[in-house]
Scaffold this motif. Sequence first.
Motif, short mmCIF file in Angstrom:
data_model
loop_
_atom_site.label_atom_id
_atom_site.label_comp_id
_atom_site.label_asym_id
_atom_site.label_seq_id
_atom_site.Cartn_x
_atom_site.Cartn_y
_atom_site.Cartn_z
N LYS A 223 -7.34 -4.31 -3.70
CA LYS A 223 -7.39 -4.55 -5.29
C LYS A 223 -8.69 -3.13 -5.45
O LYS A 223 -9.79 -3.60 -5.32
N ALA A 224 -8.11 -2.25 -6.21
CA ALA A 224 -9.07 -1.24 -6.57
C ALA A 224 -9.85 -1.72 -7.93
O ALA A 224 -9.49 -2.61 -8.42
N LYS A 225 -10.76 -0.77 -8.28
CA LYS A 225 -11.67 -1.33 -9.41
C LYS A 225 -10.91 -1.31 -10.68
O LYS A 225 -11.24 -1.99 -11.69
N ASN A 226 -9.67 -0.60 -10.81
CA ASN A 226 -8.86 -0.80 -12.02
C ASN A 226 -7.76 -2.03 -11.84
O ASN A 226 -6.99 -2.14 -12.61
N ASN A 227 -7.99 -2.92 -10.80
CA ASN A 227 -7.49 -4.14 -10.50
C ASN A 227 -5.95 -3.77 -10.07
O ASN A 227 -5.15 -4.73 -10.24
N LYS A 228 -5.84 -2.67 -9.84
CA LYS A 228 -4.54 -2.40 -9.33
C LYS A 228 -4.45 -2.17 -7.82
O LYS A 228 -5.41 -2.00 -6.95
N GLU A 229 -3.20 -2.74 -7.15
CA GLU A 229 -3.11 -2.65 -5.60
C GLU A 229 -3.32 -1.40 -5.03
O GLU A 229 -2.46 -0.29 -5.91
N ALA A 230 -3.90 -0.79 -3.94
CA ALA A 230 -3.89 0.26 -3.49
C ALA A 230 -3.94 0.09 -2.06
O ALA A 230 -4.30 -0.84 -1.50
N LYS A 231 -3.90 1.34 -1.37
CA LYS A 231 -3.97 1.26 0.04
C LYS A 231 -5.18 1.61 0.84
O LYS A 231 -5.61 2.60 0.20
N LYS A 232 -5.53 1.21 1.94
CA LYS A 232 -6.42 1.74 2.55
C LYS A 232 -6.40 1.74 4.16
O LYS A 232 -5.25 1.14 4.34
N TYR A 233 -7.00 2.59 4.87
CA TYR A 233 -6.60 2.26 6.36
C TYR A 233 -7.94 2.14 7.18
O TYR A 233 -8.94 2.43 6.96
N LEU A 234 -7.56 1.17 8.20
CA LEU A 234 -8.68 0.88 9.30
C LEU A 234 -8.56 2.07 10.29
O LEU A 234 -7.33 2.21 10.68
N LEU A 235 -9.76 2.34 10.76
CA LEU A 235 -9.53 3.58 11.71
C LEU A 235 -10.43 3.13 12.99
O LEU A 235 -11.39 2.84 12.88
N THR A 236 -9.87 3.30 14.29
CA THR A 236 -10.76 3.10 15.18
C THR A 236 -11.45 4.60 15.68
O THR A 236 -11.32 5.22 14.81
N GLU A 237 -12.21 4.50 16.49
CA GLU A 237 -13.18 5.61 16.70
C GLU A 237 -12.34 7.09 16.98
O GLU A 237 -12.42 8.00 16.46
N GLU A 238 -11.19 6.73 17.78
CA GLU A 238 -10.25 7.92 17.90
C GLU A 238 -9.75 8.37 16.76
O GLU A 238 -9.38 9.48 16.52
#
Length: 260
Positions: A60-75
């Motif tokens: 949930k972003a600051k505007n309370n809307k759903e948003a996507k994010k990514y987890l990243l390994t070192e590679e």
Amino acid sequence: MNQLVFIENNRVVTDSLTVAEVFGKEHKHVVRDIEVQISKLHEAKEHEFVKSNFGLEIFKAKNNKEAKKYLLTEEAFTLVAMSYTTPEAMKMKVRFIEEFKRMRAELEKQKQPFKLPTTYKEALLQLVEQVERNEQLQLQNAQKDQIIKELRPKATYYDLILQNKSLISISKIAKDYGMSAMKMNQLLHQLGIQYKQGDCWLLYSKYQDKGYTQSKTHTIDSETSKMHTYWTQKGRLFIYEMLKNKLGILPLIERDEQTA
């Protein structure tokens, strides 16, 4: 932002929100950069690499809307951050790499809780295992140190031109001289250019920040990866000069010209 990387599901990762904050970018632009790399990897049929190194999550972003994010390994982080080339960005990349190394060591400690041996045999086995772990960590640290120093060379106009040309393996350079990669590696070791640790050849410290090599990590399976060192065109010219001036060794094409 204090914590650049963290442990999640028994893996050391960072995320797109952290990358955006540290590099001073809008999160949507970092997500765009990530998805460009994912698209290229899928085009190259590196589907398993994407699956192993990128993780899509909804928050949930600051505007309370759903948003996507990514987890990243070192590679994954290394691929995405490759295009961030300002001096400040280079400093941040070095910080990330050092944090990945530190957190990986922390994860290793968590995986290997100390257990008091009850017999002489157990004590001896624990000692052997600890020595092997230390050797592996030493190799990983040496590899990361080389990658960090490869990120630091000052870019000249000449260097920028060379960066546009393809990287080359030591076996292909060796072929120019009519010798095996093993023989070429031994000659470079004889000249004090590189040393062997484990099954990897690494540059001595004084050559690591000259822009002669670029290291890439190749995923073998979901738990195993191996670092390979490739030579830049600048590095190829360096090898040519060293072999010619120090050992009197010329590539085949120049030997043929001299014979003619």
